[in-house]
Design a protein around this motif. Structure first.
Motif, PDB file in Angstrom:
ATOM      1  N   ILE A 155      12.522  -0.810  -7.890  1.00  0.00           N
ATOM      2  CA  ILE A 155      13.406  -0.156  -6.925  1.00  0.00           C
ATOM      3  C   ILE A 155      13.885  -1.162  -5.890  1.00  0.00           C
ATOM      4  CG2 ILE A 155      13.482   1.549  -5.048  1.00  0.00           C
ATOM      5  CD1 ILE A 155      11.744   3.363  -6.835  1.00  0.00           C
ATOM      6  N   SER A 156      13.003  -2.043  -5.443  1.00  0.00           N
ATOM      7  CA  SER A 156      13.385  -3.064  -4.465  1.00  0.00           C
ATOM      8  C   SER A 156      14.434  -4.009  -5.029  1.00  0.00           C
ATOM      9  CB  SER A 156      12.148  -3.850  -4.019  1.00  0.00           C
ATOM     10  OG  SER A 156      11.227  -3.010  -3.371  1.00  0.00           O
ATOM     11  N   MET A 157      14.284  -4.381  -6.285  1.00  0.00           N
ATOM     12  CA  MET A 157      15.249  -5.291  -6.904  1.00  0.00           C
ATOM     13  C   MET A 157      16.607  -4.611  -7.128  1.00  0.00           C
ATOM     14  SD  MET A 157      12.710  -7.415  -9.395  1.00  0.00           S
ATOM     15  CE  MET A 157      13.851  -8.729  -9.797  1.00  0.00           C
ATOM     16  N   LEU A 158      16.607  -3.338  -7.441  1.00  0.00           N
ATOM     17  CA  LEU A 158      17.865  -2.599  -7.548  1.00  0.00           C
ATOM     18  C   LEU A 158      18.553  -2.507  -6.191  1.00  0.00           C
ATOM     19  CD1 LEU A 158      16.858   0.271  -9.973  1.00  0.00           C
ATOM     20  CD2 LEU A 158      18.525  -1.535 -10.428  1.00  0.00           C
ATOM     21  N   PHE A 159      17.774  -2.231  -5.156  1.00  0.00           N
ATOM     22  CA  PHE A 159      18.326  -2.200  -3.804  1.00  0.00           C
ATOM     23  C   PHE A 159      18.932  -3.555  -3.447  1.00  0.00           C
ATOM     24  CE2 PHE A 159      17.743  -3.107   0.736  1.00  0.00           C
ATOM     25  CZ  PHE A 159      18.634  -2.189   1.258  1.00  0.00           C
ATOM     26  N   GLN A 160      18.234  -4.617  -3.798  1.00  0.00           N
ATOM     27  CA  GLN A 160      18.721  -5.972  -3.519  1.00  0.00           C
ATOM     28  C   GLN A 160      20.120  -6.180  -4.113  1.00  0.00           C
ATOM     29  OE1 GLN A 160      16.438  -9.085  -5.427  1.00  0.00           O
ATOM     30  NE2 GLN A 160      17.060 -10.578  -3.903  1.00  0.00           N
ATOM     31  N   LYS A 161      20.303  -5.783  -5.350  1.00  0.00           N
ATOM     32  CA  LYS A 161      21.601  -5.938  -6.015  1.00  0.00           C
ATOM     33  C   LYS A 161      22.695  -5.128  -5.317  1.00  0.00           C
ATOM     34  CE  LYS A 161      20.770  -8.695  -9.422  1.00  0.00           C
ATOM     35  NZ  LYS A 161      21.281 -10.049  -9.356  1.00  0.00           N
ATOM     36  N   LEU A 162      22.365  -3.911  -4.915  1.00  0.00           N
ATOM     37  CA  LEU A 162      23.357  -3.045  -4.277  1.00  0.00           C
ATOM     38  C   LEU A 162      23.672  -3.477  -2.846  1.00  0.00           C
ATOM     39  CD1 LEU A 162      21.975   0.417  -5.442  1.00  0.00           C
ATOM     40  CD2 LEU A 162      24.065  -0.695  -6.260  1.00  0.00           C
ATOM     41  N   ASN A 179       0.824  -1.211   0.000  1.00  0.00           N
ATOM     42  CA  ASN A 179       0.000   0.000   0.000  1.00  0.00           C
ATOM     43  C   ASN A 179       0.856   1.257   0.000  1.00  0.00           C
ATOM     44  OD1 ASN A 179      -2.559  -1.347   0.162  1.00  0.00           O
ATOM     45  ND2 ASN A 179      -2.049  -1.844   2.274  1.00  0.00           N
ATOM     46  N   SER A 180       2.013   1.171  -0.671  1.00  0.00           N
ATOM     47  CA  SER A 180       2.923   2.301  -0.613  1.00  0.00           C
ATOM     48  C   SER A 180       3.460   2.674  -1.987  1.00  0.00           C
ATOM     49  CB  SER A 180       4.099   1.975   0.313  1.00  0.00           C
ATOM     50  OG  SER A 180       4.916   0.983  -0.268  1.00  0.00           O
ATOM     51  N   ASN A 181       4.054   3.848  -2.006  1.00  0.00           N
ATOM     52  CA  ASN A 181       4.739   4.352  -3.189  1.00  0.00           C
ATOM     53  C   ASN A 181       6.077   4.905  -2.728  1.00  0.00           C
ATOM     54  OD1 ASN A 181       5.121   5.377  -5.892  1.00  0.00           O
ATOM     55  ND2 ASN A 181       4.658   7.389  -5.048  1.00  0.00           N
ATOM     56  N   PHE A 182       7.161   4.430  -3.330  1.00  0.00           N
ATOM     57  CA  PHE A 182       8.473   4.948  -2.970  1.00  0.00           C
ATOM     58  C   PHE A 182       8.641   6.328  -3.579  1.00  0.00           C
ATOM     59  CE2 PHE A 182      10.404   0.446  -2.476  1.00  0.00           C
ATOM     60  CZ  PHE A 182       9.848   0.351  -1.219  1.00  0.00           C
ATOM     61  N   ASN A 183       8.698   7.324  -2.722  1.00  0.00           N
ATOM     62  CA  ASN A 183       8.798   8.711  -3.143  1.00  0.00           C
ATOM     63  C   ASN A 183      10.249   9.187  -3.025  1.00  0.00           C
ATOM     64  OD1 ASN A 183       7.977  11.174  -4.073  1.00  0.00           O
ATOM     65  ND2 ASN A 183       7.093  11.847  -2.129  1.00  0.00           N
ATOM     66  N   PHE A 184      11.136   8.444  -3.696  1.00  0.00           N
ATOM     67  CA  PHE A 184      12.550   8.808  -3.774  1.00  0.00           C
ATOM     68  C   PHE A 184      13.082   8.247  -5.079  1.00  0.00           C
ATOM     69  CE2 PHE A 184      12.115   5.034  -1.080  1.00  0.00           C
ATOM     70  CZ  PHE A 184      12.914   4.111  -1.730  1.00  0.00           C
ATOM     71  N   SER A 185      14.259   8.709  -5.470  1.00  0.00           N
ATOM     72  CA  SER A 185      14.798   8.310  -6.772  1.00  0.00           C
ATOM     73  C   SER A 185      15.709   7.092  -6.651  1.00  0.00           C
ATOM     74  CB  SER A 185      15.585   9.465  -7.390  1.00  0.00           C
ATOM     75  OG  SER A 185      16.801   9.632  -6.708  1.00  0.00           O
ATOM     76  N   VAL A 186      15.998   6.499  -7.774  1.00  0.00           N
ATOM     77  CA  VAL A 186      16.925   5.378  -7.826  1.00  0.00           C
ATOM     78  C   VAL A 186      18.294   5.813  -7.298  1.00  0.00           C
ATOM     79  CG1 VAL A 186      18.124   3.802  -9.395  1.00  0.00           C
ATOM     80  CG2 VAL A 186      15.683   4.221  -9.691  1.00  0.00           C
ATOM     81  N   ASN A 187      18.678   7.050  -7.566  1.00  0.00           N
ATOM     82  CA  ASN A 187      19.953   7.574  -7.066  1.00  0.00           C
ATOM     83  C   ASN A 187      20.020   7.602  -5.540  1.00  0.00           C
ATOM     84  OD1 ASN A 187      20.955   7.949  -9.660  1.00  0.00           O
ATOM     85  ND2 ASN A 187      20.175  10.040  -9.775  1.00  0.00           N
ATOM     86  N   ASP A 188      18.867   7.707  -4.886  1.00  0.00           N
ATOM     87  CA  ASP A 188      18.816   7.714  -3.421  1.00  0.00           C
ATOM     88  C   ASP A 188      19.135   6.350  -2.823  1.00  0.00           C
ATOM     89  OD1 ASP A 188      18.148  10.420  -3.245  1.00  0.00           O
ATOM     90  OD2 ASP A 188      15.994   9.999  -3.407  1.00  0.00           O
ATOM     91  N   LEU A 189      19.137   5.322  -3.642  1.00  0.00           N
ATOM     92  CA  LEU A 189      19.446   3.984  -3.142  1.00  0.00           C
ATOM     93  C   LEU A 189      20.852   3.912  -2.556  1.00  0.00           C
ATOM     94  CD1 LEU A 189      17.810   1.656  -5.813  1.00  0.00           C
ATOM     95  CD2 LEU A 189      17.034   2.081  -3.469  1.00  0.00           C
ATOM     96  N   LYS A 190      21.779   4.697  -3.073  1.00  0.00           N
ATOM     97  CA  LYS A 190      23.142   4.717  -2.525  1.00  0.00           C
ATOM     98  C   LYS A 190      23.121   5.137  -1.063  1.00  0.00           C
ATOM     99  CE  LYS A 190      25.540   5.707  -6.850  1.00  0.00           C
ATOM    100  NZ  LYS A 190      26.399   6.657  -7.566  1.00  0.00           N
ATOM    101  N   THR A 191      22.345   6.167  -0.754  1.00  0.00           N
ATOM    102  CA  THR A 191      22.221   6.628   0.627  1.00  0.00           C
ATOM    103  C   THR A 191      21.624   5.539   1.507  1.00  0.00           C
ATOM    104  OG1 THR A 191      21.934   8.911  -0.111  1.00  0.00           O
ATOM    105  CG2 THR A 191      21.152   8.383   2.118  1.00  0.00           C
ATOM    106  N   ILE A 192      20.612   4.857   1.001  1.00  0.00           N
ATOM    107  CA  ILE A 192      19.970   3.787   1.769  1.00  0.00           C
ATOM    108  C   ILE A 192      20.954   2.652   2.022  1.00  0.00           C
ATOM    109  CG2 ILE A 192      18.112   2.075   1.754  1.00  0.00           C
ATOM    110  CD1 ILE A 192      16.472   4.160   0.094  1.00  0.00           C
ATOM    111  N   VAL A 193      21.745   2.296   1.031  1.00  0.00           N
ATOM    112  CA  VAL A 193      22.740   1.228   1.199  1.00  0.00           C
ATOM    113  C   VAL A 193      23.790   1.637   2.233  1.00  0.00           C
ATOM    114  CG1 VAL A 193      24.581  -0.066   0.046  1.00  0.00           C
ATOM    115  CG2 VAL A 193      22.360   0.204  -1.069  1.00  0.00           C
ATOM    116  N   ILE A 194      24.243   2.877   2.192  1.00  0.00           N
ATOM    117  CA  ILE A 194      25.230   3.353   3.173  1.00  0.00           C
ATOM    118  C   ILE A 194      24.658   3.252   4.586  1.00  0.00           C
ATOM    119  CG2 ILE A 194      26.410   5.435   4.022  1.00  0.00           C
ATOM    120  CD1 ILE A 194      26.773   6.191   0.990  1.00  0.00           C
TER     121      ILE A 194
END
Length: 124
Positions: A92-99, A51-66
């Motif tokens: 976005i979830s699958m990209l995060f998974q890879k990183l 029930n959600s929408n990720f309101n951030f960009s793919v580029n923000d995934l780096k920050t999340i990984v850090i």
């Protein structure tokens, strides 16, 4: 919005992502887990993001990984299952998974059902 509850019986942190989820909310969520000293050090997390929408960009995934890597300094291992139901959140979830899975102390998997996520977590 992110709401979490630790299930004492299953020892799973059950999290609900609802509506628009921002980068700041994700970072705050990760920080709250990092600062918690009660959770099992081999932590299992189940996130319902249907029930959600990720309101951030793919580029923000780096920050999340850090931030996730900082979290993992406090835990022995984390297995994290996310349940998704739309193409953007899935991508976005699958990209995060890879990183994120470059860290040996973390496993993340994407599911379309609660049953699949729960079964996977049982094996960790």
């Amino acid at each position: 919005m992110i709401i979490s509850k630790y299930n004492q019986q299953t020892e799973i942190l059950e999290t609900e992502f609802t509506k628009d989820v921002t980068l700041d909310e994700i970072v705050n969520y990760i920080t709250s887990i990092k600062e918690n000293e009660i959770y099992h050090r081999f932590l299992k997390i189940k996130i319902n993001a249907t029930n959600s929408n990720f309101n951030f960009s793919v580029n923000d995934l780096k920050t999340i990984v850090i931030e996730n890597d900082k979290l993992l300094e406090k835990y022995d291992f984390i297995s994290d299952a996310i349940i998704v139901d739309n193409p953007r959140t899935t991508a976005i979830s699958m990209l995060f998974q890879k990183l994120a899975e470059k860290n040996d102390k973390f496993r993340f998997n994407v599911f379309s059902s609660d049953e699949g996520a729960s079964a996977w977590l049982e094996n960790y």
